[in-house]
Design a protein around this motif. Structure first.
Motif, PDB file in Angstrom:
ATOM      1  N   LEU A 130       0.740 -17.264   0.086  1.00 15.92           N
ATOM      2  CA  LEU A 130       1.235 -15.991  -0.450  1.00 15.92           C
ATOM      3  C   LEU A 130       0.956 -14.887   0.562  1.00 15.92           C
ATOM      4  N   PRO A 131       1.987 -14.170   1.013  1.00 17.17           N
ATOM      5  CA  PRO A 131       1.712 -13.079   1.964  1.00 17.17           C
ATOM      6  C   PRO A 131       0.763 -12.056   1.349  1.00 17.17           C
ATOM      7  N   ASP A 132      -0.125 -11.465   2.176  1.00 15.90           N
ATOM      8  CA  ASP A 132      -1.138 -10.533   1.666  1.00 15.90           C
ATOM      9  C   ASP A 132      -0.525  -9.346   0.956  1.00 15.90           C
ATOM     10  N   SER A 133       0.592  -8.873   1.491  1.00 12.93           N
ATOM     11  CA  SER A 133       1.169  -7.690   0.882  1.00 12.93           C
ATOM     12  C   SER A 133       2.483  -8.015   0.175  1.00 12.93           C
ATOM     13  N   ALA A 134       2.569  -9.223  -0.344  1.00 13.93           N
ATOM     14  CA  ALA A 134       3.771  -9.580  -1.104  1.00 13.93           C
ATOM     15  C   ALA A 134       3.898  -8.653  -2.296  1.00 13.93           C
ATOM     16  N   PRO A 135       5.140  -8.212  -2.617  1.00 10.19           N
ATOM     17  CA  PRO A 135       5.297  -7.266  -3.714  1.00 10.19           C
ATOM     18  C   PRO A 135       4.774  -7.839  -5.032  1.00 10.19           C
ATOM     19  N   LYS A 136       3.939  -7.053  -5.715  1.00  8.87           N
ATOM     20  CA  LYS A 136       3.491  -7.425  -7.051  1.00  8.87           C
ATOM     21  C   LYS A 136       4.231  -6.472  -7.985  1.00  8.87           C
ATOM     22  N   SER A 137       3.672  -6.149  -9.137  1.00  5.13           N
ATOM     23  CA  SER A 137       4.376  -5.220 -10.015  1.00  5.13           C
ATOM     24  C   SER A 137       4.420  -3.848  -9.349  1.00  5.13           C
ATOM     25  N   THR A 138       5.560  -3.170  -9.444  1.00 11.65           N
ATOM     26  CA  THR A 138       5.684  -1.873  -8.788  1.00 11.65           C
ATOM     27  C   THR A 138       5.029  -0.801  -9.642  1.00 11.65           C
ATOM     28  N   GLU A 139       3.975  -0.210  -9.105  1.00 14.98           N
ATOM     29  CA  GLU A 139       3.211   0.787  -9.845  1.00 14.98           C
ATOM     30  C   GLU A 139       3.435   2.202  -9.320  1.00 14.98           C
ATOM     31  N   PHE A 140       3.819   2.286  -8.048  1.00 13.08           N
ATOM     32  CA  PHE A 140       4.023   3.598  -7.434  1.00 13.08           C
ATOM     33  C   PHE A 140       5.332   3.601  -6.668  1.00 13.08           C
ATOM     34  N   ALA A 141       5.831   4.798  -6.457  1.00 14.72           N
ATOM     35  CA  ALA A 141       6.949   4.969  -5.521  1.00 14.72           C
ATOM     36  C   ALA A 141       6.578   6.126  -4.616  1.00 14.72           C
TER      37      ALA A 141
ATOM     38  N   VAL B  97      -4.579   0.949   1.841  1.00 15.68           N
ATOM     39  CA  VAL B  97      -3.132   1.125   2.071  1.00 15.68           C
ATOM     40  C   VAL B  97      -2.399  -0.191   1.811  1.00 15.68           C
ATOM     41  N   LEU B  98      -3.006  -1.287   2.245  1.00 14.49           N
ATOM     42  CA  LEU B  98      -2.369  -2.591   2.023  1.00 14.49           C
ATOM     43  C   LEU B  98      -2.252  -2.886   0.530  1.00 14.49           C
ATOM     44  N   ASP B  99      -3.315  -2.572  -0.202  1.00 19.08           N
ATOM     45  CA  ASP B  99      -3.303  -2.796  -1.648  1.00 19.08           C
ATOM     46  C   ASP B  99      -2.226  -1.926  -2.306  1.00 19.08           C
ATOM     47  N   ALA B 100      -2.161  -0.665  -1.880  1.00 17.86           N
ATOM     48  CA  ALA B 100      -1.150   0.241  -2.435  1.00 17.86           C
ATOM     49  C   ALA B 100       0.254  -0.275  -2.122  1.00 17.86           C
ATOM     50  N   MET B 101       0.444  -0.741  -0.884  1.00 24.35           N
ATOM     51  CA  MET B 101       1.773  -1.239  -0.477  1.00 24.35           C
ATOM     52  C   MET B 101       2.273  -2.376  -1.359  1.00 24.35           C
ATOM     53  N   SER B 102       1.324  -3.209  -1.792  1.00 27.50           N
ATOM     54  CA  SER B 102       1.733  -4.379  -2.571  1.00 27.50           C
ATOM     55  C   SER B 102       2.185  -3.995  -3.980  1.00 27.50           C
ATOM     56  N   HIS B 103       1.919  -2.742  -4.378  1.00 29.42           N
ATOM     57  CA  HIS B 103       2.347  -2.281  -5.698  1.00 29.42           C
ATOM     58  C   HIS B 103       3.334  -1.118  -5.596  1.00 29.42           C
ATOM     59  N   MET B 104       3.900  -0.932  -4.413  1.00 28.89           N
ATOM     60  CA  MET B 104       4.630   0.310  -4.204  1.00 28.89           C
ATOM     61  C   MET B 104       6.055   0.079  -3.711  1.00 28.89           C
ATOM     62  N   TYR B 105       6.982   0.927  -4.204  1.00 30.90           N
ATOM     63  CA  TYR B 105       8.294   1.010  -3.590  1.00 30.90           C
ATOM     64  C   TYR B 105       8.250   2.199  -2.630  1.00 30.90           C
TER      65      TYR B 105
END
Lengths: 304, 156
Positions: A25-36, A230-238
């Protein structure tokens, strides 16, 4: 015995599959989108000090299943940062402010998000204050809670005690208090029991934003804190920002000196729309005065 | 003498295939970040002759806005205050640890944690410690630039 061996074999297979999935699983694979986080193209950027960046932070009231970037924006805070002096200002806009939404006529300002997403939300607030935001950040309240929880809660100074039956029956004490994820959300949302309703709620949101920034700043020198954040945020962000710009933005925000942050709320009179809805008639001249202040160097000397 | 540059924390290289991608970038990234940091350390402190008038090469690896800020803070970010009172420096330590932001294994930002210790010689004998963080982004040309800093300096 055979059945037991089979069960063990099945469990082992499941374990191997899980391990493979986890490892691939890529580290920053999109999870649920929480932020834009959207960069807004602006024509008047040249009028603003080059060292100043502005971000409109929007708390969306989207319910589960709704597109949170196209519902009503409930919390509206324009944050400006001077990247040279590390000073910042926050201007709160009451969500019921009655304004001319470009292309849609007069309506409550928070309807802009519903009509035209983050870009139109940014334009409406920008037109009221006189400074267009460079970025628009949107999140919904439940994810806002999760975000505060991830950084271990925040410490704030509450100017007066208040409570609210559905959201926080035991209430918040006056003075220095710690807010966990839920409390930060409740502190930012409670309105009915506050003396000045939406204006006080907006001021509370500013207190919470300052608390979040101070917490991030306090941890910013921990090895890898910003990188992993930032990486964690990216995984939940559009976002339409490249990773390099996200990283730069995060470092800029983390560098803000909490003692150099000043906040104001756009004030206004209370009225009723033709449809009978309670609205805020914003004091536009005062809002523009704040805009003129932040345009110079990103800071506020007074609240207009 | 170049700084000792080591890899610190990396965000974005835990799992495959990101791990494999980052491995390809790792050495080159550390070299280039080390080069940018050393441009500052050498140009501002230990790679120039003393006494001297300016430190014109100290901020070459900074972005334009960061360079303007750094020039305003030259007493902190270079040996400006000592430039005419010393005739040399002896490096005791120059160490850089790099934390990398590498979404999908590709480096997109970094924090260089710097520790520089040197002694001055000449009219003033002093042990100077410069420590802090430099924030860097890769450029389109493949180099790295310093876009921000949080640096402290002490002497005794």
């Amino acid at each position: 015995m055979k059945r037991r061996i089979l069960r063990v074999a099945k469990l082992a297979t499941l374990g191997v599959i899980l391990a493979v999935v986890t490892l691939t699983l890529p580290d920053s694979a999109p999870k649920s989108t929480e932020f834009a986080l959207v960069k807004v193209h602006q024509a008047e950027a040249a009028n603003i000090n080059k060292n100043v960046i502005s971000i409109l932070a929007v708390g969306s009231d989207a319910r589960p299943g709704e597109n949170f970037t196209h519902t009503r924006g409930d919390a509206l805070q324009l944050v400006t940062i001077n990247t040279r002096t590390h000073a910042a200002s926050i201007i709160g806009v009451p969500r019921d402010s009655w304004v001319d939404i470009p292309g849609h006529g007069h309506d409550k300002i928070n309807a802009s998000l519903y009509y035209g997403g983050p870009e139109l939300m940014g334009r409406s607030v920008g037109n009221l204050i006189g400074v267009q935001p460079t970025y628009v950040f949107v999140t919904r309240f439940q994810f806002f809670s999760a975000m505060v929880r991830r950084i271990g809660g925040i410490d704030i100074r509450n100017p007066y005690a208040f409570s609210d039956d559905p959201l926080k029956r035991v209430g918040f004490k006056a003075g220095r208090i710690h807010l966990d994820g839920y409390d930060a959300m409740a502190f930012s949302r409670i309105r009915h029991t506050l003396p000045r309703g939406d204006f006080d709620r907006s001021a509370h949101q500013e207190i919470v934003l300052k608390g979040i920034q101070a917490k991030v700043r306090a941890h910013a020198d921990k090895p890898g804190f910003i990188e992993h954040g930032v990486l964690d945020a990216m995984s939940h962000m559009y976002t339409n920002l490249p990773p390099t710009e996200l990283f730069r933005l995060a470092q800029v925000m983390a560098q803000v000196d909490p003692s150099k942050v000043r906040s104001c709320v756009v004030q206004g009179g209370i009225g009723t729309s033709s449809g009978g809805a309670s609205i805020v008639l914003p004091y536009v001249a005062a809002a523009r005065d704040m805009g003129n202040q932040i345009r110079k160097d990103g800071t506020l000397s007074h609240c207009g | 003498m170049a700084s000792t540059v080591v890899l610190g924390r990396v965000a974005g290289n835990v799992h495959q295939p990101n791990k494999r991608i980052f491995k390809k970038h790792r050495k080159r990234t550390l070299t280039k970040i080390g080069r940018a940091v050393d441009t500052w350390i050498d140009g501002g402190f230990v790679g120039v002759g003393y006494p001297r008038k300016t430190f014109h090469s100290a901020f070459k690896a900074f972005t334009t806005p960061a360079r303007h800020d750094a020039k305003r803070q030259r007493a902190l970010l270079s040996n400006w205050a000592l430039r005419k009172k010393i005739d040399g420096v002896k490096v005791r330590k120059r160490h850089v640890t790099v934390d990398v932001f590498a979404p999908h294994g590709r480096p997109a930002g970094a924090t260089a944690r710097v520790r520089l210790v040197f002694r001055t010689t000449g009219h003033i004998h002093r042990r100077v410690v410069v420590r802090g963080r430099l924030f860097l982004n890769p450029t389109d040309h493949g180099t790295w630039q310093i876009f921000g800093y949080d640096v402290a300096r002490g002497a005794k």
